[in-house]
Design an enzyme around this catalytic site. Structure first.
Site, PDB file in Angstrom:
ATOM      1  N   CYS A 229       0.801  -1.223   0.000  1.00 32.98           N
ATOM      2  CA  CYS A 229       0.000   0.000   0.000  1.00 32.98           C
ATOM      3  C   CYS A 229       0.834   1.274   0.000  1.00 32.98           C
ATOM      4  O   CYS A 229       0.292   2.357  -0.193  1.00 32.98           O
ATOM      5  CB  CYS A 229      -0.937  -0.001   1.212  1.00 32.98           C
ATOM      6  SG  CYS A 229      -2.100  -1.383   1.238  1.00 32.98           S
ATOM      7  N   HIS A 308      12.620   0.775   4.999  1.00 32.34           N
ATOM      8  CA  HIS A 308      12.378  -0.634   4.673  1.00 32.34           C
ATOM      9  C   HIS A 308      12.871  -1.506   5.821  1.00 32.34           C
ATOM     10  O   HIS A 308      14.037  -1.450   6.204  1.00 32.34           O
ATOM     11  CB  HIS A 308      13.110  -1.008   3.380  1.00 32.34           C
ATOM     12  CG  HIS A 308      12.511  -2.168   2.654  1.00 32.34           C
ATOM     13  ND1 HIS A 308      12.260  -3.392   3.258  1.00 32.34           N
ATOM     14  CD2 HIS A 308      12.084  -2.303   1.374  1.00 32.34           C
ATOM     15  CE1 HIS A 308      11.719  -4.212   2.376  1.00 32.34           C
ATOM     16  NE2 HIS A 308      11.597  -3.581   1.228  1.00 32.34           N
ATOM     17  N   HIS A 393      -1.550  19.653   7.391  1.00 27.79           N
ATOM     18  CA  HIS A 393      -2.476  18.579   7.026  1.00 27.79           C
ATOM     19  C   HIS A 393      -1.740  17.241   7.043  1.00 27.79           C
ATOM     20  O   HIS A 393      -0.557  17.160   6.700  1.00 27.79           O
ATOM     21  CB  HIS A 393      -3.077  18.812   5.629  1.00 27.79           C
ATOM     22  CG  HIS A 393      -3.675  20.181   5.460  1.00 27.79           C
ATOM     23  ND1 HIS A 393      -4.868  20.534   6.041  1.00 27.79           N
ATOM     24  CD2 HIS A 393      -3.226  21.269   4.782  1.00 27.79           C
ATOM     25  CE1 HIS A 393      -5.148  21.790   5.723  1.00 27.79           C
ATOM     26  NE2 HIS A 393      -4.163  22.258   4.961  1.00 27.79           N
ATOM     27  N   HIS A 397      -2.373   6.733   5.401  1.00 27.46           N
ATOM     28  CA  HIS A 397      -2.978   5.629   4.649  1.00 27.46           C
ATOM     29  C   HIS A 397      -4.151   5.019   5.400  1.00 27.46           C
ATOM     30  O   HIS A 397      -4.027   4.592   6.554  1.00 27.46           O
ATOM     31  CB  HIS A 397      -1.926   4.559   4.362  1.00 27.46           C
ATOM     32  CG  HIS A 397      -2.491   3.274   3.854  1.00 27.46           C
ATOM     33  ND1 HIS A 397      -3.336   3.208   2.764  1.00 27.46           N
ATOM     34  CD2 HIS A 397      -2.349   1.996   4.291  1.00 27.46           C
ATOM     35  CE1 HIS A 397      -3.684   1.953   2.560  1.00 27.46           C
ATOM     36  NE2 HIS A 397      -3.105   1.202   3.473  1.00 27.46           N
ATOM     37  N   ASN A 430     -10.361   0.756   2.026  1.00 24.62           N
ATOM     38  CA  ASN A 430      -8.920   0.747   1.812  1.00 24.62           C
ATOM     39  C   ASN A 430      -8.658   0.521   0.324  1.00 24.62           C
ATOM     40  O   ASN A 430      -8.789  -0.594  -0.178  1.00 24.62           O
ATOM     41  CB  ASN A 430      -8.279  -0.365   2.654  1.00 24.62           C
ATOM     42  CG  ASN A 430      -6.771  -0.425   2.515  1.00 24.62           C
ATOM     43  OD1 ASN A 430      -6.194   0.197   1.621  1.00 24.62           O
ATOM     44  ND2 ASN A 430      -6.126  -1.179   3.383  1.00 24.62           N
TER      45      ASN A 430
END
Length: 510
Positions: A229, A308, A393, A397, A430
């Site tokens: 995502c 990562h 702002h 996700h 989602n």
């Protein structure tokens, strides 16, 4: 991914302490002015004649004549260094405009419709039907999301041709809209990047777009798969790098996910949760490195920070696509997902913080770090920087209610700043990497984007990855002139989403 009531509400900061911190922030942020203003007054109060006299000027001129070659060399060096700097500095990357797909109303489904199909499939046990019903009730997803026809029909039809049809509907609708809004010709596009994690056909999705829009033969194309995502922000990073080396170019980025072949029909509970959260959607974003596009562009890309955690086995397997013991394919979500996401976020903001936080917050963070590590004051809690001082702002996700609640708590965000993410999850579900753009579209439709506003986009993805992008608004976005999926119904939002929705869906027997 299920949600629980928070029995320990976060303690509020005392009002006096809040104003003390605010005063400290303004003092540090404006220290340079507090020092320079009195100094300027002192200098200006001295008689000008004492500072600048013919004698002083004559002395300076004589020194310059005696060191003529040195002066000329220094000036030449300054000109050369200035030229090299301006020639090699990173080119600004502008977001001209973007568009989010709003699927046809025939694809709209309620939670009741989803439950009816789950029962009619005939593959789920009664216990897992009830499990999915409870997940739906706690998911934060509303009754107006979208699913492809291949999933709604009974039995589902997860073929490649149906998956292609879904991808075409989402990609072409968003691309058509963004090209219409910007007036850019398809022949002007020099870079094309498509990200879709779970559907990677041959020819690729990027090739489908090239064929549909007859893009030019020397276009640079990339097709990113399996990156979860957060792949949309990875695409932004790649597009930015490519626009640094290809002058006067447009980059088209398409972010989407495919539901058709990834609707799970088995009985492994860790693989059932995506059925209740993931929905149909996508976005197309047009980027430019042309100076003349600055005035008409909406945003300028300031930073992209990528983290990562794939070297850790627990992080690597917390979102894992596989078949279950009966051969049904789906995505397993580990119970460690929230802990892994928290660690990835911590690493990401450690890198991002020095780039965006005011010096006042960095000093507080450094002070607590020194006290804890050097002076061994172990009782001191690590200082969590106030990112509300760095951004107006937040687009987080919309992975699920649990994800949003965890970030709301960790970043200490008020409900107003969480509203775009919660409402996107409620209205569209989602939609994977494209959810960040539905959230930004929500802010635009609400008329909240002002000139100079800073927007922080945070994405999480399998692997495990946490990625951030920071944008600065170049002008106020007028909601009356906007065309996006929210404008026709923005007056209905925000809506109240209860912690546990009761009586919205009866228990359905098998």
């Amino acid at each position: 991914m299920t949600d629980q009531n928070n029995s320990n509400p976060k303690p509020k900061i005392p009002l006096k302490l809040k104003y003390v911190k605010l005063g400290y922030h303004y003092l540090i942020s404006n220290a340079i002015y507090l020092i320079l203003i009195p100094l300027s007054i002192m200098i200006s109060s001295a008689p000008l004649q004492t500072l600048i006299t013919n004698k002083n000027l004559e002395i300076v001129w004589n020194i310059m004549k005696l060191n003529y070659m040195a002066v000329v060399s220094c000036l030449a060096l300054l000109i050369i260094l200035g030229t090299v700097y301006f020639m090699n500095r990173p080119k600004p990357v502008y977001l001209v405009d973007f568009a989010c797909c709003k699927p046809d109303s025939a694809r709209k489904v309620t939670k009741m419709t989803c439950m009816e199909r789950i029962v009619l499939y005939g593959t789920f046990t009664q216990q897992n039907i009830e499990f999915q019903r409870k997940i739906f009730e706690r998911s934060g997803v509303g009754d107006a999301t979208y699913l492809p026809e291949s999933v709604i029909q009974v039995p589902p039809n997860p073929t490649i041709s149906e998956a292609r049809k879904e991808a075409e509907n989402v990609m072409y609708a968003s691309i058509d809209e963004v090209l219409g809004k910007t007036g850019v010709s398809t022949k002007e596009i020099g870079v094309l990047i498509v990200n879709c994690s779970l559907f990677n056909p041959l020819p690729s999705l990027s090739a489908m777009i090239v064929n549909r829009y007859k893009l030019r033969g020397n276009i640079i194309t990339y097709n990113l798969g399996g990156m979860g995502c957060s792949a949309g922000l990875i695409s932004m990073d790649l597009a930015r790098d490519l626009l640094q080396v290809h002058p006067n170019s447009y980059a088209l980025v398409v972010s989407m996910e495919s539901i058709t072949q990834n609707w799970y029909c088995g009985n492994n509970r860790s693989m059932l949760i995506p059925n209740c959260l993931f929905r149909m959607g996508g976005a197309a974003i047009l980027l430019s490195n042309k100076c003349r596009d600055r005035n008409r562009s909406k945003y300028c890309l300031m930073h992209v920070v990528r983290t990562h955690k794939g070297a850790d086995d627990k992080s690597y397997r917390c979102a894992y696509q596989q078949e279950d013991e009966d051969g049904y394919r789906g995505v397993t979500l580990s119970k460690d997902l929230m802990a892994v996401a928290g660690e990835a976020l911590k690493t990401n903001i450690t890198t991002l913080g020095p780039l965006v936080l005011p010096i006042s917050e960095q000093l507080l963070f450094l002070a607590t770090l020194v006290a804890k590590k050097i002076f061994r004051f172990h009782k001191i809690k690590p200082y969590i920087p106030d990112f509300k001082l760095a951004f107006e702002h937040f687009c987080i996700h919309a992975g699920g209610r649990a994800v949003l609640e965890e970030l709301e708590k960790n970043l200490e965000l008020p409900p107003l700043l969480m509203e775009p993410s919660r409402m996107t999850l409620y209205r569209f579900g989602n939609t994977s990497s494209s959810s960040l753009w539905y959230e930004l579209a929500y802010l635009e439709a609400k008329g909240r984007i002002k000139k100079g506003d800073r927007i922080w986009q945070i994405g999480f993805g399998s692997g495990f990855k946490c990625n951030s992008a920071v944008w600065r608004s170049l002008h106020r976005v007028d909601p009356c002139k906007e065309k996006n999926p929210w404008v026709d119904e923005i007056h209905e939002f925000p809506v109240h989403v209860p912690q546990v929705a009761t009586n919205i869906m009866p228990t359905i027997g098998s």
